[in-house]
Every structure is written in structure tokens, then in C-alpha cells.
Design a protein around this motif. Structure first.
Motif, PDB file in Angstrom:
ATOM      1  N   UNK A 212       0.818  -1.251   0.079  1.00 39.63           N
ATOM      2  CA  UNK A 212       0.249  -0.078   0.031  1.00 39.63           C
ATOM      3  C   UNK A 212       1.069   1.598  -0.336  1.00 39.63           C
ATOM      4  N   UNK A 213       0.191   2.045  -1.178  1.00 38.34           N
ATOM      5  CA  UNK A 213       1.203   3.483  -1.226  1.00 38.34           C
ATOM      6  C   UNK A 213       2.491   3.220  -1.748  1.00 38.34           C
ATOM      7  N   UNK A 214       2.879   2.446  -1.957  1.00 32.46           N
ATOM      8  CA  UNK A 214       4.074   2.646  -2.449  1.00 32.46           C
ATOM      9  C   UNK A 214       3.737   2.700  -4.287  1.00 32.46           C
ATOM     10  N   UNK A 215       4.837   2.734  -5.024  1.00 34.33           N
ATOM     11  CA  UNK A 215       4.749   3.086  -6.164  1.00 34.33           C
ATOM     12  C   UNK A 215       5.570   2.513  -6.848  1.00 34.33           C
ATOM     13  N   UNK A 216       5.921   2.842  -8.585  1.00 26.29           N
ATOM     14  CA  UNK A 216       6.429   1.950  -9.075  1.00 26.29           C
ATOM     15  C   UNK A 216       7.809   2.604  -9.011  1.00 26.29           C
ATOM     16  N   UNK A 217       8.057   3.928  -8.790  1.00 30.64           N
ATOM     17  CA  UNK A 217       9.470   4.440  -8.657  1.00 30.64           C
ATOM     18  C   UNK A 217      10.218   4.071  -7.622  1.00 30.64           C
ATOM     19  N   UNK A 218       8.944   4.157  -6.733  1.00 32.38           N
ATOM     20  CA  UNK A 218       9.475   3.991  -5.136  1.00 32.38           C
ATOM     21  C   UNK A 218       9.826   1.794  -4.770  1.00 32.38           C
ATOM     22  N   UNK A 219       9.371   1.112  -5.295  1.00 34.30           N
ATOM     23  CA  UNK A 219      10.066  -0.098  -5.658  1.00 34.30           C
ATOM     24  C   UNK A 219      11.025  -0.341  -6.218  1.00 34.30           C
ATOM     25  N   UNK A 220      11.055   0.789  -7.432  1.00 34.69           N
ATOM     26  CA  UNK A 220      12.155   0.467  -8.679  1.00 34.69           C
ATOM     27  C   UNK A 220      13.578   0.920  -7.551  1.00 34.69           C
ATOM     28  N   UNK A 221      13.288   2.332  -7.116  1.00 31.58           N
ATOM     29  CA  UNK A 221      14.171   2.370  -5.839  1.00 31.58           C
ATOM     30  C   UNK A 221      14.797   1.335  -4.635  1.00 31.58           C
ATOM     31  N   UNK A 222      13.706   0.847  -4.328  1.00 28.71           N
ATOM     32  CA  UNK A 222      14.204  -0.234  -3.362  1.00 28.71           C
ATOM     33  C   UNK A 222      15.422  -1.566  -3.629  1.00 28.71           C
ATOM     34  N   UNK A 223      14.290  -1.976  -4.854  1.00 27.90           N
ATOM     35  CA  UNK A 223      15.489  -3.043  -5.727  1.00 27.90           C
ATOM     36  C   UNK A 223      16.984  -2.770  -6.096  1.00 27.90           C
ATOM     37  N   UNK A 224      16.706  -1.432  -6.031  1.00 30.44           N
ATOM     38  CA  UNK A 224      18.750  -0.842  -7.453  1.00 30.44           C
ATOM     39  C   UNK A 224      18.771  -0.882  -5.698  1.00 30.44           C
ATOM     40  N   UNK A 225      18.418  -0.350  -4.709  1.00 28.22           N
ATOM     41  CA  UNK A 225      19.341  -0.620  -3.191  1.00 28.22           C
ATOM     42  C   UNK A 225      19.831  -1.662  -2.543  1.00 28.22           C
ATOM     43  N   UNK A 226      18.590  -2.555  -2.748  1.00 24.73           N
ATOM     44  CA  UNK A 226      19.253  -3.646  -2.302  1.00 24.73           C
ATOM     45  C   UNK A 226      19.891  -4.775  -3.346  1.00 24.73           C
ATOM     46  N   UNK A 227      19.840  -4.546  -4.501  1.00 24.47           N
ATOM     47  CA  UNK A 227      20.983  -5.268  -5.622  1.00 24.47           C
ATOM     48  C   UNK A 227      22.125  -4.501  -5.090  1.00 24.47           C
ATOM     49  N   UNK A 228      22.718  -3.382  -4.707  1.00 22.54           N
ATOM     50  CA  UNK A 228      23.974  -2.150  -4.369  1.00 22.54           C
ATOM     51  C   UNK A 228      24.616  -3.301  -2.721  1.00 22.54           C
ATOM     52  N   UNK A 229      23.172  -3.630  -2.357  1.00 20.47           N
ATOM     53  CA  UNK A 229      23.932  -4.276  -0.742  1.00 20.47           C
ATOM     54  C   UNK A 229      25.106  -5.593  -1.171  1.00 20.47           C
ATOM     55  N   UNK A 230      23.976  -6.468  -2.190  1.00 20.81           N
ATOM     56  CA  UNK A 230      24.811  -7.813  -3.082  1.00 20.81           C
ATOM     57  C   UNK A 230      24.080  -8.517  -1.680  1.00 20.81           C
ATOM     58  N   UNK A 231      23.734  -9.161  -1.292  1.00 19.85           N
ATOM     59  CA  UNK A 231      22.927 -10.533  -0.924  1.00 19.85           C
ATOM     60  C   UNK A 231      22.613 -11.475  -2.286  1.00 19.85           C
ATOM     61  N   UNK A 232      23.134 -12.465  -0.886  1.00 24.15           N
ATOM     62  CA  UNK A 232      22.788 -14.139  -2.172  1.00 24.15           C
ATOM     63  C   UNK A 232      21.908 -14.391  -3.116  1.00 24.15           C
ATOM     64  N   UNK A 233      21.055 -13.688  -1.821  1.00 25.42           N
ATOM     65  CA  UNK A 233      19.603 -14.358  -3.193  1.00 25.42           C
ATOM     66  C   UNK A 233      18.594 -12.804  -2.555  1.00 25.42           C
ATOM     67  N   UNK A 234      17.505 -13.162  -3.560  1.00 20.14           N
ATOM     68  CA  UNK A 234      16.505 -11.629  -3.439  1.00 20.14           C
ATOM     69  C   UNK A 234      15.288 -12.312  -3.730  1.00 20.14           C
ATOM     70  N   UNK A 235      14.202 -12.215  -2.819  1.00 19.32           N
ATOM     71  CA  UNK A 235      12.909 -12.967  -2.743  1.00 19.32           C
ATOM     72  C   UNK A 235      12.148 -11.759  -3.482  1.00 19.32           C
ATOM     73  N   UNK A 236      11.556 -11.683  -4.713  1.00 18.42           N
ATOM     74  CA  UNK A 236      10.413 -10.600  -5.242  1.00 18.42           C
ATOM     75  C   UNK A 236       9.329 -11.656  -4.818  1.00 18.42           C
TER      76      UNK A 236
END
Ligand code: SF4
Length: 485
Positions: A328-352
Motif C-alpha cells: 500500500x502506497x508504494x509506487x513504481x518509482x519507490x519499488x524500483x528505488x528499493x530494488x536497486x538499493x537492495x541489489x547494491x547491497x549485494x545479498x546472495x538471494x532476493x525474493x520478490x
């Protein structure tokens, strides 16, 4: 606005409803059978005309109408599919919506691909057949195929190889979309010590069964709830019981779902390491503070990042992060920002995950807080499917749930070698899983492919007070484990 589903002279209600919900999500249909009439503004009629051997549909939706009639197929199962397909095509025409998973309503698309491959079809033939039958988009078929090919290499081959699940059903607070059996630590405080004690007792009992029937534990998963919601001492007690009673010498993985950042401390992470678990989850769901607030989480995005960094500093080299598309209240831009920040952290797996509105979640009852803009959520999952492989993550498990926004999917992406076996097994009835704790399910997969399931009591007080009774019931499993060769 009112909606009615009218069923005449057939009993395909469940599937017909599932197809209608793909196009008209989140509404409660009035259900009318045979001669029952409805005065709803929007009506969908499906009929088997036995006398003339015809299938018939009539749709009145948002001021537009559609009808179709065709000679009925002979077999009942074919008739069900035929009626659903006629309805699907009618609704597609009236709404203009192209569902990405077509008319596939089941939760295991990957299983369908794996079944086709095991029949000897090539990947291309398998996709072609599924596309023709269910009208699935090419993108989703590719996703299911890639996932199936990775799973094929990982799935165990012996019935004696099993998974172990341990449930810690407590969380610091309850998230608004949550439908799990989870209890806030505050309200359940007095129950936790007794719960931990019974849980350790059940782990001991399962350990005896594992030893007696010469089973090999391949994966251990401590989930919840949020296992790190209990104190470091309580977590240690649970993990000590695993260490004392379960032979994990052959385990491929041992996961503790740390989950929420507001429960993760250095002390608890050190317990997890000391007790030899090698994989944890740090699940931000989103890195947008306003969205975290909206879903009832009591931590910030920064805290989630810091929890991840702390785990890395302490040597964890297999960390998963969970995200949810469509909060709720998330936007495409917000999700995209989250996803990119998480990728930058470089975890071993990401579940969407895609947001699922279940009746138990408070969000389900709060129409204002629902973000059911399907095209936006579709774009979020598409972005994940493009960006994650570009950054070295491949899809390795995929499942769908009822009431998911846009009828979309949940996908686990991992770096090669970091796929989590338990996540595959829980969605695929191919391996025995023994479960300990509240609501944990134990399922034994028999040599003939049938399964026996025993589900533990849902609530901690029941689990604690009726423990003896539950363990007696669980003895059913012992007889079944004996059959595993
Ligand atoms: S952390 Fe997970 S289990 Fe706990 S309340 Fe939130 S969604 Fe539910």
C-alpha cells in the motif's frame, strides 16, 4: 457495484469463480445456482445445456455484454476447461485485459513445466503446449522454464532425504498484510518460555524418528513469524535442541529467517553462527520509510540496511532479502528505488513477492490502503525479472497464491549455488518435510507419490496445552516413515 455469478446445470463453480476473479479482483460475488435469479448490475452466467449438449455463457459487465455458445465436449473434465476458456475469452474481450499467466489459476506453474519435461518434451515443446492450453504470455513461460531448469538440477532423488521446519510464531508487531499465525511478542510474552520448551521437546521427538528410520536431513529451516523476535537465550535453546537431537552432517543448508530488522542484534547473529546455521534472511520488504510505516513495521529502511551490513561483518555469506511488490502506497518509482538499493547491497538471494490480500490480514478489510493497480504491480515484477538476472540472480523457485494482486507470482532469485532447497521443497510435494512448532505441517511423501500430512495446532496456547495429544497424533507419521526406502 454488485456482481453475480450464475451457475446453471454444472458444478464447475470453483474454477469458474477463479477465472472471473482474474479479471474482476477483490469483489465478493453473489453466487446463484440453477433457477436462482439475481438483480446485480453485473452478471456472469455459465450454463451446461444438457438437452442440446451445449455450453453457454452470458456476461453483462459495466454496461457491456458478451455471449457465446458452443457444442459441449464429451468428458466432464474437458467440459469444465471448455466453459472456463469460453468465459476467459469473453472477459478478455470485454475488459481488454491480457493476464500474464493466462487462465492458469494453479499455484505451481513450474511443476507443469517439470511434468512436461519428464514426459520427454523439449523445453520449447513444453512451453508451446502450455501456451496453447493456458494462453500464458511468453515472458511468464520463460520465467517458469528457467526456474524449472534450475530446480531440475537441485531436486533430491531419494525418499529418505528430508527437510526439517521449525516454527517460531512470534513477531514484534503484526504487519497489516500478514495472514500467518503470528503473535506479537508483547501479547504472547508469558507463553514464550513454555512454547520454547515444548518446541525443543518436539525437536527431540522428531530427531528420534529421523534416527530410527535412517533419514537424511538435507535442509533445516527455522521460520515464523520472526525467529529472532525471541531473546538470544531462547533462540539458543531452540538451536541447541537441533544441535543435540538432529544429525545435520549431510544437510546442504541451515536457515534462520531473521526477518525483521527490529529484532536483529549482534548477540542473536552470533548465536546463529555459533549454532552453525549458514543462511539467514533479512527482510526489509521495502526500503521506503513511508511504506514501512503504512504496513505497521516499526523499523526504518536504514535499520534494515544496517542489519544486513552487521550480518555481513559477522561473516554471513548467504543472506536473503525479501521484497514485496504492490505494498500500500508504494509506487513504481519507490519499488524500483528499493530494488536497486537492495541489489547494491549485494545479498546472495532476493525474493520478490507480490502482495497477497488474505482475509486474516487487516489490509484485506481496508479498501483505502490497498494498492491494487494491477498494471503498476505488473511493471514492478517485470522490472525484477529484468534487473535481477542482469545482476547475476537467476529465478529458482516460483509459486502463486490466491488473491495475489494481478494474479501474479512470488519468485526467489539467487546467485548460482545460493539457491535454497527448502524453498523449492515446500512448494513441491516431492520430499518429506517434518515440521515442529505451531501450525507446522509434516508431510511424508510415499513411494507411490501419495502423501500423508499432519498439521500442528495453530495457536501457541493450544500447542502447549495439548502437546501430549498432538504427539500421539503425530505417531501416524512414524508408520509412514517406515515405508520410505
Ligand atoms: S514479520 Fe512476517 S510473520 Fe511477522 S507479522 Fe510481519 S508478515 Fe507476519
Amino acid at each position: 457495484m454488485n456482481y453475480a455469478l450464475i451457475f446453471r446445470n454444472h458444478d464447475f463453480e470453483y474454477e469458474v469463480q477463479a477465472v472471473a476473479k482474474i479479471f474482476i479482483p477483490g469483489v465478493r460475488f453473489q453466487l446463484c445456482r440453477d433457477s436462482e435469479l439475481s438483480d446485480a448490475e453485473n452478471q456472469i452466467l455459465t450454463e451446461y445445456d444438457e438437452k442440446n449438449h451445449l455450453m453457454h455463457i452470458e456476461i453483462f459487465l459495466h454496461g457491456r455484454s458478451y455471449s457465446d455458445i458452443a457444442p459441449a465436449k464429451t468428458e466432464k473434465s474437458e467440459q469444465e476447461f471448455q466453459l472456463c476458456r469460453m468465459l476467459y475469452q469473453g472477459l478478455q474481450k470485454l475488459t481488454g485485459y491480457q493476464p500474464p499467466w493466462g487462465m492458469l489459476t494453479g499455484i505451481r506453474p513450474v511443476r507443469k513445466v517439470l511434468d512436461k519435461l519428464s514426459q520427454g518434451l523439449t523445453p520449447e515443446q513444453a512451453c508451446q503446449e502450455l501456451k496453447q492450453k493456458y494462453l500464458i504470455s511468453d515472458k511468464k513461460l520463460q520465467l517458469a522454464l528457467q526456474t524449472a531448469l534450475i530446480q531440475k538440477e537441485i531436486l533430491p532423488h531419494s525418499l529418505k532425504e528430508i527437510g526439517l521446519y521449525i516454527s517460531v510464531p512470534f513477531c514484534p508487531t503484526r504487519c497489516s498484510y500478514c495472514s500467518f499465525v503470528s503473535h506479537s511478542v508483547e501479547s504472547a510474552k508469558s507463553l514464550i518460555p513454555a512454547y520454547v520448551q515444548k518446541l525443543c521437546e518436539e525437536i527431540r521427538i522428531l530427531g528420534e524418528l529421523i534416527q530410527k528410520y535412517d533419514l537424511s536431513v538435507q535442509s533445516v529451516y527455522i521460520g515464523g513469524g520472526t525467529p529472532t523476535a525471541v531473546s538470544a537465550e531462547q533462540l539458543k535453546e531452540i538451536m541447541q535442541a537441533v544441535q543435540n537431537h538432529i544429525d545435520i552432517a549431510h544437510a546442504r543448508e541451515y536457515t534462520v529467517e531473521a526477518g525483521r530488522a527490529d529484532t536483529i542484534t549482534e548477540e542473536k547473529l552470533l548465536v546463529i553462527r555459533e549454532m552453525n546455521a549458514d543462511r539467514i534472511s533479512v527482510n526489509p520488504q521495502t526500503l521506503q520509510d513511508s511504506v514501512l510505516q503504512k504496513i505497521g513495521r516499526c523499523h526504518t529502511a536504514q535499520q534494515a540496511v544496517e542489519a544486513f551490513q552487521l550480518a555481513r561483518k559477522l561473516g554471513f555469506d548467504n543472506i536473503n532479502m525479501d521484497l514485496i511488490a504492490g505494498l500500500p502506497s508504494d509506487t513504481y518509482e519507490g519499488f524500483s528505488d528499493t530494488l536497486r538499493k537492495v541489489i547494491d547491497l549485494n545479498p546472495d538471494s532476493i525474493t520478490v513477492h507480490t502482495l497477497t490480500l488474505k482475509r486474516a490480514g487487516t489490509l484485506y478489510h481496508d479498501a483505502n490502503h490497498q494498492n491494487t493497480e494491477i498494471p503498476v504491480v505488473e511493471k514492478m515484477t517485470e522490472l525484477s525479472a529484468n534487473l535481477l538476472p542482469e545482476n547475476g540472480y537467476q529465478p529458482y523457485y516460483l509459486y502463486r497464491q490466491k488473491n495475489t494482486v494481478g494474479n501474479l507470482e512470488n519468485v526467489g532469485y539467487a546467485k548460482p549455488g545460493k539457491e535454497n532447497l527448502y524453498n523449492i521443497l515446500i512448494m513441491d510435494d516431492r520430499q518429506t518435510i517434518l515440521g515442529a512448532g505451531c501450525a507446522a505441517s509434516s508431510k511424508v511423501i510415499l513411494p507411490d507419490g501419495n502423501l500423508t500430512r499432519v498439521i500442528n495446532y495453530k495457536f501457541p496456547y493450544e500447542y502447549i496445552n495439548r502437546f501430549g495429544e498432538l504427539m500421539n497424533k503425530k505417531q501416524q507419521i512414524a508408520g509412514e516413515l517406515e515405508k520410505l526406502t
